[in-house]
Design a protein around this motif. Structure first.
Motif, PDB file in Angstrom:
ATOM      1  N   LYS A  95      35.609  35.634  29.079  1.00 40.78           N
ATOM      2  CA  LYS A  95      37.101  35.559  29.001  1.00 40.78           C
ATOM      3  C   LYS A  95      37.776  36.734  29.579  1.00 40.78           C
ATOM      4  O   LYS A  95      38.493  37.240  30.445  1.00 40.78           O
ATOM      5  CB  LYS A  95      37.750  35.160  28.168  1.00 40.78           C
ATOM      6  N   GLN A  98      36.403  37.874  33.056  1.00 41.61           N
ATOM      7  CA  GLN A  98      37.347  37.076  34.070  1.00 41.61           C
ATOM      8  C   GLN A  98      38.595  37.488  34.270  1.00 41.61           C
ATOM      9  O   GLN A  98      39.142  37.775  35.326  1.00 41.61           O
ATOM     10  CB  GLN A  98      37.264  35.596  33.967  1.00 41.61           C
ATOM     11  N   ALA A  99      39.094  37.917  33.261  1.00 35.51           N
ATOM     12  CA  ALA A  99      40.629  38.644  33.193  1.00 35.51           C
ATOM     13  C   ALA A  99      40.548  39.861  33.969  1.00 35.51           C
ATOM     14  O   ALA A  99      41.427  40.067  34.810  1.00 35.51           O
ATOM     15  CB  ALA A  99      41.369  38.537  31.729  1.00 35.51           C
ATOM     16  N   ALA A 101      38.320  40.854  36.336  1.00 34.85           N
ATOM     17  CA  ALA A 101      38.102  40.503  37.706  1.00 34.85           C
ATOM     18  C   ALA A 101      39.361  40.029  38.197  1.00 34.85           C
ATOM     19  O   ALA A 101      39.833  40.617  39.654  1.00 34.85           O
ATOM     20  CB  ALA A 101      37.059  39.414  37.853  1.00 34.85           C
ATOM     21  N   GLU A 102      40.269  39.179  37.567  1.00 32.85           N
ATOM     22  CA  GLU A 102      41.590  38.498  38.022  1.00 32.85           C
ATOM     23  C   GLU A 102      42.523  39.807  38.536  1.00 32.85           C
ATOM     24  O   GLU A 102      43.196  40.100  39.333  1.00 32.85           O
ATOM     25  CB  GLU A 102      41.879  37.550  37.289  1.00 32.85           C
ATOM     26  N   HIS A 103      42.374  40.767  37.381  1.00 31.67           N
ATOM     27  CA  HIS A 103      43.204  42.055  37.359  1.00 31.67           C
ATOM     28  C   HIS A 103      42.966  43.066  38.595  1.00 31.67           C
ATOM     29  O   HIS A 103      43.830  43.330  39.193  1.00 31.67           O
ATOM     30  CB  HIS A 103      43.326  42.832  36.054  1.00 31.67           C
ATOM     31  N   ASN A 104      41.783  43.022  38.908  1.00 27.16           N
ATOM     32  CA  ASN A 104      41.204  43.925  39.845  1.00 27.16           C
ATOM     33  C   ASN A 104      41.563  43.476  41.146  1.00 27.16           C
ATOM     34  O   ASN A 104      41.930  44.110  42.145  1.00 27.16           O
ATOM     35  CB  ASN A 104      39.833  44.256  39.472  1.00 27.16           C
ATOM     36  N   ALA A 105      41.100  41.902  41.402  1.00 25.74           N
ATOM     37  CA  ALA A 105      41.637  41.501  42.715  1.00 25.74           C
ATOM     38  C   ALA A 105      43.025  41.575  42.859  1.00 25.74           C
ATOM     39  O   ALA A 105      43.374  41.734  43.989  1.00 25.74           O
ATOM     40  CB  ALA A 105      41.156  39.855  42.523  1.00 25.74           C
ATOM     41  N   ALA A 106      44.001  41.184  41.878  1.00 22.16           N
ATOM     42  CA  ALA A 106      45.531  41.346  42.090  1.00 22.16           C
ATOM     43  C   ALA A 106      45.678  42.709  42.336  1.00 22.16           C
ATOM     44  O   ALA A 106      46.754  43.044  43.368  1.00 22.16           O
ATOM     45  CB  ALA A 106      46.372  40.855  40.810  1.00 22.16           C
ATOM     46  N   TYR A 109      44.745  43.222  45.760  1.00 23.03           N
ATOM     47  CA  TYR A 109      45.580  42.928  46.912  1.00 23.03           C
ATOM     48  C   TYR A 109      47.036  43.672  47.131  1.00 23.03           C
ATOM     49  O   TYR A 109      47.683  43.547  48.131  1.00 23.03           O
ATOM     50  CB  TYR A 109      45.936  41.241  46.340  1.00 23.03           C
TER      51      TYR A 109
END
Length: 119
Positions: A95, A98-99, A101-106, A109
């Protein structure tokens, strides 16, 4: 013995890597220098046998090897625990990963959008 070597070299307790809101996990996952220090403490005997110093060892961690080393280190820490606790830790690490990775992607972006807007 490995946990003691890491504690002596870095001052952290690997068995508490999810304590304090996952502070050690986050450092391992986001700070390449810290990860290199931990790995060198774990692999110090082999590095000595190969005449590899801490600086050279750290220099070898980049790109895909850094990502693989991070994942392998986190997996090894989880595997260190008793089977009864291992599953819960694995879920927590998954978890958190995943969090992150999502933070890094955001974040990436947002930086890309800002760069394009400034052009």
């Amino acid at each position: 013995a490995s946990v003691a070597r890491v504690r002596a070299a870095t001052g952290i307790e690997l068995s508490r890597f999810l304590d304090d809101r996952g502070a050690v996990y986050l450092r391992l996952a986001t700070d390449p220098e810290f990860l290199a220090d931990v790995l060198f403490a774990l692999c110090g005997d082999q590095a000595d046998q190969q005449n590899v110093d801490a600086h050279s060892f750290a220099a070898g961690l980049a790109g895909e090897s850094l990502e693989a080393a991070t994942a392998a280190t986190l997996d090894a820490i989880v595997d260190f625990f008793r089977p009864g606790r291992r599953q819960a830790l694995r879920q927590a690490v998954d978890k958190l990963t995943q969090a992150l990775a999502e933070h890094n992607a955001a974040t990436f972006y947002q930086a890309a959008v800002a760069t394009i807007a400034a052009a």
